[in-house]
Design an enzyme around this catalytic site. Structure first.
Site, PDB file in Angstrom:
ATOM      1  N   TYR A   1      32.078  19.314  54.291  1.00  0.00           N
ATOM      2  CA  TYR A   1      33.389  19.727  54.808  1.00  0.00           C
ATOM      3  C   TYR A   1      33.265  20.832  55.864  1.00  0.00           C
ATOM      4  CZ  TYR A   1      35.423  17.098  50.923  1.00  0.00           C
ATOM      5  OH  TYR A   1      35.767  16.098  50.048  1.00  0.00           O
TER       6      TYR A   1
ATOM      7  N   LYS B   1      22.532  13.172  45.229  1.00  0.00           N
ATOM      8  CA  LYS B   1      22.151  11.827  45.707  1.00  0.00           C
ATOM      9  C   LYS B   1      20.746  11.950  46.285  1.00  0.00           C
ATOM     10  CE  LYS B   1      23.312   7.514  46.579  1.00  0.00           C
ATOM     11  NZ  LYS B   1      23.373   6.518  45.505  1.00  0.00           N
TER      12      LYS B   1
ATOM     13  N   ASP C   1      26.542   8.263  41.993  1.00  0.00           N
ATOM     14  CA  ASP C   1      27.137   6.960  41.654  1.00  0.00           C
ATOM     15  C   ASP C   1      27.059   6.726  40.149  1.00  0.00           C
ATOM     16  OD1 ASP C   1      24.428   7.047  42.215  1.00  0.00           O
ATOM     17  OD2 ASP C   1      24.289   4.984  42.901  1.00  0.00           O
TER      18      ASP C   1
ATOM     19  N   ASP D   1      34.627  17.189  44.738  1.00  0.00           N
ATOM     20  CA  ASP D   1      36.024  16.866  45.034  1.00  0.00           C
ATOM     21  C   ASP D   1      36.411  15.588  44.284  1.00  0.00           C
ATOM     22  OD1 ASP D   1      38.487  16.721  46.185  1.00  0.00           O
ATOM     23  OD2 ASP D   1      37.803  16.539  48.244  1.00  0.00           O
TER      24      ASP D   1
ATOM     25  N   ASP E   1      38.425  15.284  40.279  1.00  0.00           N
ATOM     26  CA  ASP E   1      39.690  14.552  40.137  1.00  0.00           C
ATOM     27  C   ASP E   1      39.563  13.453  39.088  1.00  0.00           C
ATOM     28  OD1 ASP E   1      41.074  16.036  41.959  1.00  0.00           O
ATOM     29  OD2 ASP E   1      41.766  14.317  43.133  1.00  0.00           O
TER      30      ASP E   1
END
Ligand code: NAD
Length: 361
Positions: A143, A194, A226, A250, A254
């Site tokens: 970001y 990852k 994943d 993020d 959620d």
């Protein structure tokens, strides 16, 4: 001995002032019961700050926050300010305060309360007992990494670019928060990355692994993102504390939060290297129900509990508050958003009164 804390209150907009009033009354009572002297000071943020000063985060607010032991924020935003230019929007005030206080660690718990198990979208057998804390890096990663933007290539085609980058020190400081959080919980930490594909993730994994040597009481594991997403919905009980970067956090926070099914119940904490931390509900200002005494104040109350535990090191007071919330739910009290058949319907104020009564008993 009496402990003294200066707390900056940011009621913000919409349901913000209603849920914060309830919470402050509860904190005052807990303070008298446990010999804690809270000194509250109120400041403007969001739409109400724009109306009074023209700015979503006035300098005075940031100054007051910096000069306090913790910041308790309710929520910002509303239809009235939706069409202002981006730099003048209430949401800009929220990003600015996180940056202004250098809050790089975001803690979001996802706890299934037995009383609300039916609100989850997953089967009760899968979510019963779930108690996860997601520690998300908040001020780095893709970001913020450079270069970023939409550029034109030599052939005239446009190319969108973002850069996922972490320095060793950025990884170390979030890892430290995560190990210490895990220590305060069950001592289990899962780092999500990852590393099979991304170099930045390999560095992340190396640093987190290195730091584990300093925390022999914490059991560290690693998952690729994943797989972590899959495991969260397949067998969420395997997780206690999860630490991950900005983008993965993020998404996963959620997903984890939604295991619990009810937005009016979710608190969060944002921490930096030093005080003050910022504590706020995950939900927004709910303009559709503002001023109607319909808001669920429990996410705000639980944010105050996170403030006590993670911001002020007052674990006993935090536990007392959390137990009172559980007891109110066990006694069947529900605001509209979590109402189900056979339960006792209450408004925001009445839920606060129930909590005060439970704490006094
Ligand atoms: P929202 O979270 O405000 O509301 C979503 C839905 O959940 C609404 O139906 C609302 O009534 C309900 N809800 C939310 N909190 C509740 C509570 N405590 N009790 C009962 N019901 C509750 O999200 P939105 O509608 O997308 O956004 C409204 C405004 O809030 C926007 O201006 C948005 O930018 C802002 N917002 C602020 C924050 C924040 O302050 N951290 C976070 C998200 C959205």
């Amino acid at each position: 001995m009496t402990r003294q804390y200066r707390i900056t209150l940011l009621p913000g907009d919409g349901i913000g002032p209603e849920i914060l009033t309830v919470t402050v009354d509860i904190l005052k009572l807990i303070g008298t019961q446990l010999d804690i002297d809270f000194q509250f000071q109120e400041a403007l943020i969001g739409g109400s700050a724009i109306d009074e000063t023209g700015e979503p985060l006035p300098d005075q607010t940031l100054k007051m926050c910096r000069n306090s032991d913790a910041v308790l924020l309710a929520a910002i935003g509303g239809y009235k300010w939706d069409n202002l230019p981006r730099e003048k929007r209430p949401e800009t005030g929220l990003l600015a305060i996180r940056a202004g206080l250098n809050l790089f660690a975001n803690l979001r718990p996802a706890t299934i309360l037995p009383q609300l198990i039916d609100a989850s979208s997953l089967k009760p057998d899968i979510v019963r007992g779930v108690d996860i804390m997601v520690v998300r890096e908040l001020t780095g990663g893709i970001y913020f990494g450079e270069p970023k933007g939409i550029f034109e290539t030599e052939t005239g085609e446009k190319r969108g670019v973002n850069t996922m980058a972490y320095t060793e020190s950025e990884i170390d400081r979030i890892a430290k928060v995560a190990f210490e959080t895990a220590q305060k919980r069950t001592g289990k930490l899962c780092s999500v990355d990852k590393a099979n594909v991304l170099d930045v993730s390999q560095l992340w994994r190396d640093r987190v692994t290195l730091m584990a040597e300093q925390y022999p009481d914490v059991e560290l594991s690693h998952l690729y993102v994943d797989n972590a997403a899959m495991q969260l919905v397949r067998e969420p009980l395997q997780f206690d504390t999860i630490v991950t970067g900005n983008l993965f956090g993020d998404i996963l926070s959620d997903a984890a939060a939604m295991l619990t099914g009810s937005i009016g119940m979710l608190p969060s904490a944002s921490l930096g290297l030093e005080k003050p931390g910022l504590f706020e509900p995950v939900h927004g200002s709910a303009p559709d129900i503002a001023g109607q005494d319909k808001a669920n104040p429990l996410a705000q109350v639980l944010s105050a509990a996170m403030m006590l535990r993670y911001g002020l090191n007052e674990a006993k007071a935090a536990t007392k508050l959390e137990k009172a919330v559980l007891e109110a739910l066990a006694q069947g009290y529900r605001t509209g958003d979590i109402m189900s058949q056979g339960m006792k319907s209450v408004g925001c104020k009445a839920m606060g009164e129930v909590l005060l009564r439970i704490l006094e008993s």
